[in-house]
Motif scaffolding. Structure first.
Motif, PDB file in Angstrom:
ATOM      1  N   LEU A   1      49.414  36.104  34.003  1.00 20.99           N
ATOM      2  CA  LEU A   1      49.239  36.282  35.445  1.00 20.99           C
ATOM      3  C   LEU A   1      49.268  37.761  35.813  1.00 20.99           C
ATOM      4  N   LEU A   2      48.194  38.234  36.454  1.00 24.47           N
ATOM      5  CA  LEU A   2      48.124  39.623  36.900  1.00 24.47           C
ATOM      6  C   LEU A   2      48.411  39.761  38.397  1.00 24.47           C
ATOM      7  N   GLU A   3      47.931  38.818  39.189  1.00 21.62           N
ATOM      8  CA  GLU A   3      48.185  38.853  40.644  1.00 21.62           C
ATOM      9  C   GLU A   3      49.571  38.250  40.908  1.00 21.62           C
ATOM     10  N   LYS A   4      50.577  38.950  40.470  1.00 23.07           N
ATOM     11  CA  LYS A   4      51.923  38.383  40.438  1.00 23.07           C
ATOM     12  C   LYS A   4      52.773  38.704  41.665  1.00 23.07           C
TER      13      LYS A   4
ATOM     14  N   GLU B   1      48.043  46.551  49.543  1.00 20.44           N
ATOM     15  CA  GLU B   1      47.961  47.157  48.214  1.00 20.44           C
ATOM     16  C   GLU B   1      47.668  46.114  47.147  1.00 20.44           C
ATOM     17  N   VAL B   2      48.263  44.935  47.296  1.00 17.84           N
ATOM     18  CA  VAL B   2      48.054  43.855  46.325  1.00 17.84           C
ATOM     19  C   VAL B   2      46.587  43.441  46.300  1.00 17.84           C
TER      20      VAL B   2
ATOM     21  N   PRO C   1      44.233  32.071  50.418  1.00 13.41           N
ATOM     22  CA  PRO C   1      44.438  31.729  49.007  1.00 13.41           C
ATOM     23  C   PRO C   1      43.158  31.429  48.239  1.00 13.41           C
ATOM     24  N   ALA C   2      42.158  30.882  48.919  1.00 11.98           N
ATOM     25  CA  ALA C   2      40.908  30.554  48.237  1.00 11.98           C
ATOM     26  C   ALA C   2      40.153  31.808  47.808  1.00 11.98           C
ATOM     27  N   ALA C   3      40.493  32.951  48.398  1.00  9.64           N
ATOM     28  CA  ALA C   3      39.800  34.206  48.089  1.00  9.64           C
ATOM     29  C   ALA C   3      40.532  35.028  47.028  1.00  9.64           C
ATOM     30  N   LEU C   4      41.569  34.479  46.432  1.00 11.37           N
ATOM     31  CA  LEU C   4      42.268  35.205  45.366  1.00 11.37           C
ATOM     32  C   LEU C   4      41.306  35.504  44.233  1.00 11.37           C
ATOM     33  N   LYS C   5      41.515  36.612  43.556  1.00 13.71           N
ATOM     34  CA  LYS C   5      40.570  37.086  42.564  1.00 13.71           C
ATOM     35  C   LYS C   5      40.452  36.155  41.360  1.00 13.71           C
TER      36      LYS C   5
ATOM     37  N   ALA D   1      41.258  43.526  43.498  1.00 13.88           N
ATOM     38  CA  ALA D   1      39.809  43.768  43.469  1.00 13.88           C
ATOM     39  C   ALA D   1      39.391  44.561  42.239  1.00 13.88           C
ATOM     40  N   LYS D   2      40.334  45.267  41.621  1.00 16.88           N
ATOM     41  CA  LYS D   2      40.033  46.105  40.461  1.00 16.88           C
ATOM     42  C   LYS D   2      40.182  45.354  39.139  1.00 16.88           C
ATOM     43  N   ILE D   3      40.638  44.108  39.183  1.00 16.68           N
ATOM     44  CA  ILE D   3      40.832  43.341  37.954  1.00 16.68           C
ATOM     45  C   ILE D   3      39.490  43.029  37.305  1.00 16.68           C
ATOM     46  N   LYS D   4      39.338  43.408  36.041  1.00 17.56           N
ATOM     47  CA  LYS D   4      38.118  43.122  35.287  1.00 17.56           C
ATOM     48  C   LYS D   4      38.519  42.662  33.888  1.00 17.56           C
TER      49      LYS D   4
END
Length: 503
Positions: free
Chosen positions: A52-55, A326-327, A101-105, A332-335
């Motif tokens: 999990l990255l979006e923690k 910030e979160v 929540p539906a727009a989480l990366k 948005a930068k997660i690749k």
């Protein structure tokens, strides 16, 4: 010599503690932590385990011996926060609900939020009208068992799932009809996303209810949401304050005050009473954290909050972590390649039988269901195991911080709003959550409680309030306060960890 060796061995053993964290799918993560390990270390271990990255939306909750719930503070030693003896047991839960929540990366993040909301639905925290309930349950059914198959799903198959604290045969039939006719072909991830989009529109989305009483002695539930502070009574939301309207959160003993400036410089003060001073302090801390997370533009704006105007007196508290803006920017930068998700599917659940296909609560004869539900409610009466709230408009992030359809109705939902056909009365989880010592049942129709009082009335109230317990005072940069019930919870170098199924 031998005694010296033995005493040294005892000291070495005391430097490590066993710790078990129940995850959102009801599996358990067990590890050994060092005596001086901080909360951040344990949290990072769990996030690594889950990939999990979006923690930042998640936290670790624990209950103390007095049954008061707490969020584990990541900057402090775990052992020093826990008032119980090891081994420690805690739960991973959503602490800050995503505004959209539906727009989480990432899909893994959406799936974990889906599990939390499904849990909230089952325990009555995510309360909604019957029409919405049927659709939400049908999405869960599609996500967990796939397309309707006459050969596998006999008549009445939807009754094998417990989606809500209680529901009728009529609702079960409606759930099955939607599943059979409207959701054919939807993949689990699609159904989960649709569920999130539906859930985020509800007035009780993101609500983590804190039982309390208003100045007239009427029961109420206070909650902090992504969009502000709410008060629920009966089947209505009787107060909603946007985060940019809240100027100060304060507590003294069991008394909680929230100060706000509304339109045309109208200043109001809402006063409520928590069951215990500890519950009130927890409520205040939750408020401080939530307001900081959702309201501030950057974490550098977070300030330390003191429970007293005097620097050397009272407790001090500071939110540690990134803020919502910030979160979202970081997400948005997660690749990376999407991580594999092991869905709970048909795994039996201790706390959320909705994911159980076959005997669970549904194994009880239909005529006995309500009796069983009443028995559970009498035996476990109070604190809720998660958090939810009323989405109505983002404070400092403008329209982009909430779904478009939600923002269109934001201005019309500031007054009283009906949230459900029934009174808001969330049930308990069977996980280690606080159990209230006094029942707080809500009647379907309640008078509006917690009415704003004048500054003069507030001064009189302060003068007449016993000064026992601690005080908390938080200004405009504060964040949401959380629980008010009689409950606490308890909860880094890992040597080993395993994943165990809960049966």
């Amino acid at each position: 010599m031998l005694s010296r060796f033995m005493s040294g061995s005892v000291r070495n053993l005391e430097r490590e503690y066993n710790c078990t964290v129940r995850l959102l799918d009801d599996t358990e993560y067990t590890c050994t932590i060092q005596r001086d390990a901080k909360g951040q270390y344990l949290f990072d271990l769990i996030c690594h385990h889950l990939n999990l990255l979006e923690k930042d939306y998640f936290g670790i909750r624990y209950v103390d011996p007095d049954k008061q719930r707490h969020w584990l503070e990541f900057t402090k030693s775990i052992a020093k926060q826990m008032k119980s003896q090891p081994p420690f047991t805690m739960c991973l839960r959503v602490k800050f609900y995503p505004p959209d929540p539906a727009a989480l990366k990432e899909e893994i993040t959406r799936y974990l939020v889906f599990l939390q909301l499904k849990r909230d639905l089952y325990h009555g925290r995510l309360l909604c009208k019957t029409s919405d309930a049927a659709m939400l349950a049908a999405y869960i059914l599609q996500a967990e068992i796939g397309d309707y198959d006459p050969g596998k799903h006999p008549e009445g198959y939807s009754s094998k799932f417990q989606f809500f604290p209680k529901h009728s045969e009529k609702l079960e039939r409606r759930i099955a009809d939607i599943h059979k006719t409207e959701l054919i072909g939807q993949k689990p991830e699609t159904s989960e996303r649709n569920f999130l989009q539906k859930a985020q529109m509800l007035e009780t989305y993101g609500v983590d209810p804190h039982p309390c009483k208003d100045v007239s002695g009427n029961p109420a539930f206070l909650a902090f949401t992504p969009f502000g502070f709410v008060v629920l009574q009966g089947n209505k939301r009787v107060h909603f304050l946007k985060w940019n309207e809240v100027t100060k959160l304060k507590f003294e003993g069991k008394t909680f005050h929230i100060y706000a400036n509304q339109k045309e410089d109208k200043k109001i003060i809402l006063t409520y009473f928590a069951p215990t001073p500890e519950a009130c302090k927890h409520l205040w801390k939750c408020g401080v954290e939530n307001q900081a997370f959702y309201k501030l533009e950057k974490s550098s704006q977070v300030r330390t909050v003191s429970s007293s105007n005097l620097f050397f007196k009272g407790s001090r508290f500071r939110y540690s972590g990134r803020v919502a803006k910030e979160v979202m920017e970081q997400s948005a930068k997660i690749k990376r390649e999407p991580p594999e998700i092991h869905r709970a599917g048909l795994v039996p659940s201790r706390s959320c039988p909705s994911i159980t296909h076959g005997p669970r609560l549904s194994s009880v004869p239909r005529t006995r269901r309500r009796a069983v539900h009443i028995s559970i409610m009498e035996g476990l009466e109070s604190l809720r195991d998660s958090a939810h709230s009323t989405p109505v408009r983002s404070v400092s992030h403008g329209e982009s911080f909430i779904p478009r359809s939600r923002s269109q109705v934001a201005d019309t939902s500031e007054g009283m709003a009906v949230i459900s056909d029934e009174a808001y009365s969330p049930s308990d989880s069977v996980l280690p959550t606080p159990v209230a010592e006094h029942s707080m049942e809500l009647a379907v129709s309640r008078q509006i409680n917690g009415a704003p009082c004048s500054i003069e009335e507030e001064k009189e109230l302060e003068a007449g309030t016993p000064m026992h317990g601690e005080r908390g005072d938080y200004g405009a940069d504060s964040r949401s306060a959380q629980e008010e019930s009689h409950v606490r919870v308890k909860g880094p170098s890992a040597v080993k960890h395993t994943r165990v199924k809960v049966v």
